[in-house]
Design an enzyme around this catalytic site. Sequence first.
Site: not given
Length: 435
Positions: A160, A193, A274
């Site tokens: 992402h 992911d 992230s």
Amino acid sequence: MTDHTRSHDASDRPEPSPGGEEPRWGPLGGTPEPPPPPPPLPGAYGMGPEWAPPPAPAEPPQRGLNLALFAALAVVIALVAGGVASWGTFLLTRSPSGTDPGYSLATPSAAPTGRAPDSVAGVAAKVLPSVVSLEVRGSGEAGTGSGFVIKGGYVVTNNHVVAVAAQGGEIRIRFADRSSLGARIVGRDPNSDIAVVKPDGPIRAPELPLGNSDGVVVGDPVIAIGSPLGLMGTVTTGIVSSLNRPVEAGGSTGSDYALINAIQTDAAINPGNSGGPLVNAAGEVIGVNSAIATLGGSAGFGQQTGSIGLGFAIPVNQVRRIAQELITSGTARTSRIGISIDQSYQGQGVRIATQATGGATPVTPGGPADQAGLRPGDVILEVDGRPVGDSRELIVSIRSRAPGDRVEIKFQHDGEVRTATVTVGAAPVPSAGPS
């Protein structure tokens, strides 16, 4: 001075006195009367015939000294005297402007900067050179994230983070030494992911060793490193607070392909962390930071406002497999056992659908579940001895295994509890689109 006394002999009567006077006797004639008092001494002025030495004056009663009071008074006097002296010195030496040209503070002593290798500072010093910041632009969107260098100069991050650059966007990697390079996507997997990018040039950053997430236990100390809110090289620390959390990590709400069997940590993780590494006390990667929980209930980075002490990382054993497949083929396999789930079921466990849904049969003919003896309507209770309470827990339990792994599944068939060994398969490789 004349002596007025005379010694007596042994006779009954005393000899006559020189003046011819006879001694006087008392009433019974046996005891003489006392002689008259002697005349006053010469020079004894004012002393009559009845004088006597004055009585000694009475001594006043003596009292013990109160030593505590005396000591307290001495201390008070000393303090007052010292204060007065200091104030006097200040008044005599003070500068009219309040400054003192001769004033100085002691220089600091030499401070060692070395730290024990297993301390937080020691681990951070070893890991930080391998952690990078990613700046991504594309499709009218832009964002930042984190990543880390692995063998061959590849950089692992979250899908992402780089998804907006998948269709002709731009990725720029900034390293710990402040140098930067452009980069391109090698491969990305929305189901896990995970994504891998390659810098457009040689890099000096060292590779980061990958650990073994199967050995992680609750309470282990961990360190999260990344670029939260664009602040590159940020280090936070905490512990592993839970394991096997089913968490959505970048997929669309309601979908099942972006679920991970996450490591939960209380190390502070915020937007921009992230894709960064979660490392153990040895400086080995045990997970990839991917999501946080928020008071609104969302675990996705796109909707959160800040850390509340619930961060989630993709276990590194799953990351290792996915990254290797992305580097070797550009795609990654998603583990499946070939069943459709009855989402309306409210009982214990997870029930296999009883009829086709969306064109998919409840149990894929010839698939792993079919070969192990599972049938439509069966209720799956446990996977490798761990109970599954809902469809999310079952999905992440299977996805955390690699295709070819064998799992023990306890299920209920027509009221009878059975156990079957299922060999995990792989779903058809999907086309990678923006998540």
